[in-house]
Design an enzyme around this catalytic site. Structure first.
Site, PDB file in Angstrom:
ATOM      1  N   GLU A 199       0.860  -1.177   0.000  1.00 28.15           N
ATOM      2  CA  GLU A 199       0.000   0.000   0.000  1.00 28.15           C
ATOM      3  C   GLU A 199       0.897   1.228   0.000  1.00 28.15           C
ATOM      4  O   GLU A 199       1.756   1.372   0.875  1.00 28.15           O
ATOM      5  CB  GLU A 199      -0.931   0.004   1.230  1.00 28.15           C
ATOM      6  CG  GLU A 199      -1.975  -1.108   1.157  1.00 28.15           C
ATOM      7  CD  GLU A 199      -3.052  -1.028   2.233  1.00 28.15           C
ATOM      8  OE1 GLU A 199      -2.832  -0.373   3.264  1.00 28.15           O
ATOM      9  OE2 GLU A 199      -4.120  -1.639   2.017  1.00 28.15           O
ATOM     10  N   ARG A 237      -3.635 -10.067   1.347  1.00 27.23           N
ATOM     11  CA  ARG A 237      -5.067  -9.861   1.090  1.00 27.23           C
ATOM     12  C   ARG A 237      -5.907 -11.090   1.421  1.00 27.23           C
ATOM     13  O   ARG A 237      -7.049 -10.957   1.874  1.00 27.23           O
ATOM     14  CB  ARG A 237      -5.286  -9.480  -0.377  1.00 27.23           C
ATOM     15  CG  ARG A 237      -4.594  -8.200  -0.806  1.00 27.23           C
ATOM     16  CD  ARG A 237      -5.110  -7.004  -0.042  1.00 27.23           C
ATOM     17  NE  ARG A 237      -4.396  -5.788  -0.433  1.00 27.23           N
ATOM     18  CZ  ARG A 237      -4.443  -4.659   0.258  1.00 27.23           C
ATOM     19  NH1 ARG A 237      -5.125  -4.588   1.388  1.00 27.23           N
ATOM     20  NH2 ARG A 237      -3.777  -3.602  -0.152  1.00 27.23           N
ATOM     21  N   THR A 257       5.517  -3.432   8.087  1.00 28.45           N
ATOM     22  CA  THR A 257       5.215  -2.103   7.543  1.00 28.45           C
ATOM     23  C   THR A 257       6.572  -1.444   7.381  1.00 28.45           C
ATOM     24  O   THR A 257       7.385  -1.473   8.308  1.00 28.45           O
ATOM     25  CB  THR A 257       4.365  -1.277   8.536  1.00 28.45           C
ATOM     26  OG1 THR A 257       3.204  -2.028   8.872  1.00 28.45           O
ATOM     27  CG2 THR A 257       3.966   0.063   7.936  1.00 28.45           C
TER      28      THR A 257
HETATM   29 MN    MN Z   1      -2.738   0.814   5.020  1.00 27.14          MN
END
Ligand code: MN
Length: 412
Positions: A199, A237, A257
């Site tokens: 993302e 996902r 992340t």
């Molecule tokens: Mn996000």
């Protein structure tokens, strides 16, 4: 080493930028630095050379995180920035005598996480992204949930698995739907994720604290932003889809992340503020703003495959965001929640209107239905050996700055 050499060959780390990071070399322990051109200025060494006399009392730079420096406040940051700009713009006797002691080549340094991160919150502030996901996951309902235009939606993420550039990511395992049976029950398997995604986001580094029980107004919110990094919110996902309802993100998100190692100071980014989109629904007074602004930051997402095929998957821009950083801060604290120095706010996936400006593979391939081209290869989601590269630039008629690169490779 001359001033000219420092200011050449790298249009991301110009004199108008001067981002802060934490680096080490084979002979120097982790310490704070500032990037200029292809070099790093060692702030801990500058302190030892009395460069910050009268400004900073103890060597806050001689440690592996910027938190103590950030805690000194905006006034001190501004003086340090001005002193560094003067030092790195014109030859001086001090520069000539000591430059070889405090300047390193970036290619010889290892970058570390720039801050100790207490809490990490990930917002969901792009209307285009939220609508795309809604259309895919809830095809028979309105794309946006009824609350979406009334408040910046977010979830509390996990800070222990925040990593930086050049750190590899192991493909996560978890519970995945194998099939849905005729009677509506799910057949579940334990498996490596088959739909590993990214993302494209920005991360705001919090630079000032509010007391527990107090809130921050939109008008004061920028005082609480130290600077901005690129943020890649890796997402599995298939794991996310099975666990998502009704609580929200958990194991589909918390394995990794990644943030870029150089924090671009708010002061440098101020030059690139532009009008944010007009909000179509009136919000409550605590979220209203006199002057809605976003950063005009162009972000590029590339994939480099194991076979060295390389291609641009998307180019997007943070100016599209529906909810601003000021609104995110006001909303996060409206109930009295306290922010701490080093906390990170992710913007949420940044998608534009056009297909090639979508901020995730989920959207770019419309849930794996349409392949994208990477050189002579094709992708829906990430494969082992793929390196994801995020980079970003800001430019106007006069100046240009950039975020450098954020690179992470997927491992089996
Ligand atoms: Mn996000």
């Amino acid at each position: 080493m001359t001033i000219q050499e420092l200011n050449q060959n790298n249009d991301h780390f110009t004199i108008h930028n001067l981002p802060y990071g934490v680096f080490s070399t084979p002979t120097k322990s982790a310490r704070a630095g500032v990037a200029i051109g292809n070099y790093i200025v060692d702030l801990a060494k500058l302190f030892e050379l009395n460069f910050f006399d009268g400004i900073i009392a103890t060597n806050v730079f001689a440690q592996d995180a910027l938190n103590d420096f950030i805690a000194l406040g905006k006034h001190t940051h501004l003086i340090v920035r001005q002193k560094l700009q003067t030092l790195l713009k014109e030859e001086s006797p001090f520069f000539q005598e000591y430059a070889s002691n405090f300047i390193y080549k970036q290619c010889e340094a290892k970058m570390h996480l720039p801050v100790r991160i207490g809490d990490y919150t990930d917002f969901y502030s792009s209307e285009e992204h939220a609508s795309n996901v809604g259309k895919m996951f809830r095809p028979n309902a309105a794309p946006l949930m009824p609350n979406w235009k009334h408040m910046p939606i977010a979830y509390h993420g996990r800070s222990s698995s925040i990593i930086t550039t050049n750190t590899n990511i192991k493909r996560p395992n978890g519970q995945i739907i194998k099939s849905i049976l005729e009677d509506g029950t799910h057949e579940i398997i334990y498996s490596a994720s088959k739909t590993l995604d990214i993302e494209i986001e920005l991360g705001f580094i919090i630079g000032k604290e509010n007391q527990l029980g107090t809130s921050i107004n939109t008008g004061d919110a920028t005082d609480y932003i130290f600077g901005v990094v690129l943020l890649n919110d890796f997402s599995a996902r298939d794991i996310q889809r099975w666990e998502y309802q009704p609580l929200g993100p958990f194991l589909g998100k918390n394995f990794a992340t990644s943030i870029s190692p150089w924090i671009i100071p708010y002061e440098a980014l101020k030059e690139f503020l532009v009008d944010a989109p007009t909000q179509s629904t009136e919000v409550l007074p605590y979220l209203q703003e006199q002057n809605r602004k976003n950063f005009d930051i162009e972000i590029t997402f590339e994939i480099e495959t194991k076979e060295k095929q390389k291609g641009i998957a998307a180019v997007t821009n943070s100016k599209y965001l529906y909810w601003t950083a000021e609104q995110q801060i006001a909303h996060h604290t409206v109930n009295g929640c306290n922010l701490r120095i080093g906390d990170i706010f992710g913007t949420g996936t940044i998608s534009g209107k056009e297909k090639n400006s979508f901020g995730s593979l989920l959207e770019l391939t419309w849930n794996g239905k349409e392949k994208i081209k990477i050189g002579n290869e094709e992708r829906t989601f990430l494969q082992d050996g793929d390196t994801v590269i995020l980079s970003a630039v800001c430019k106007n008629e006069k100046i240009k700055i950039g975020f450098g690169e954020l690179r992470n490779m997927i491992m089996e």
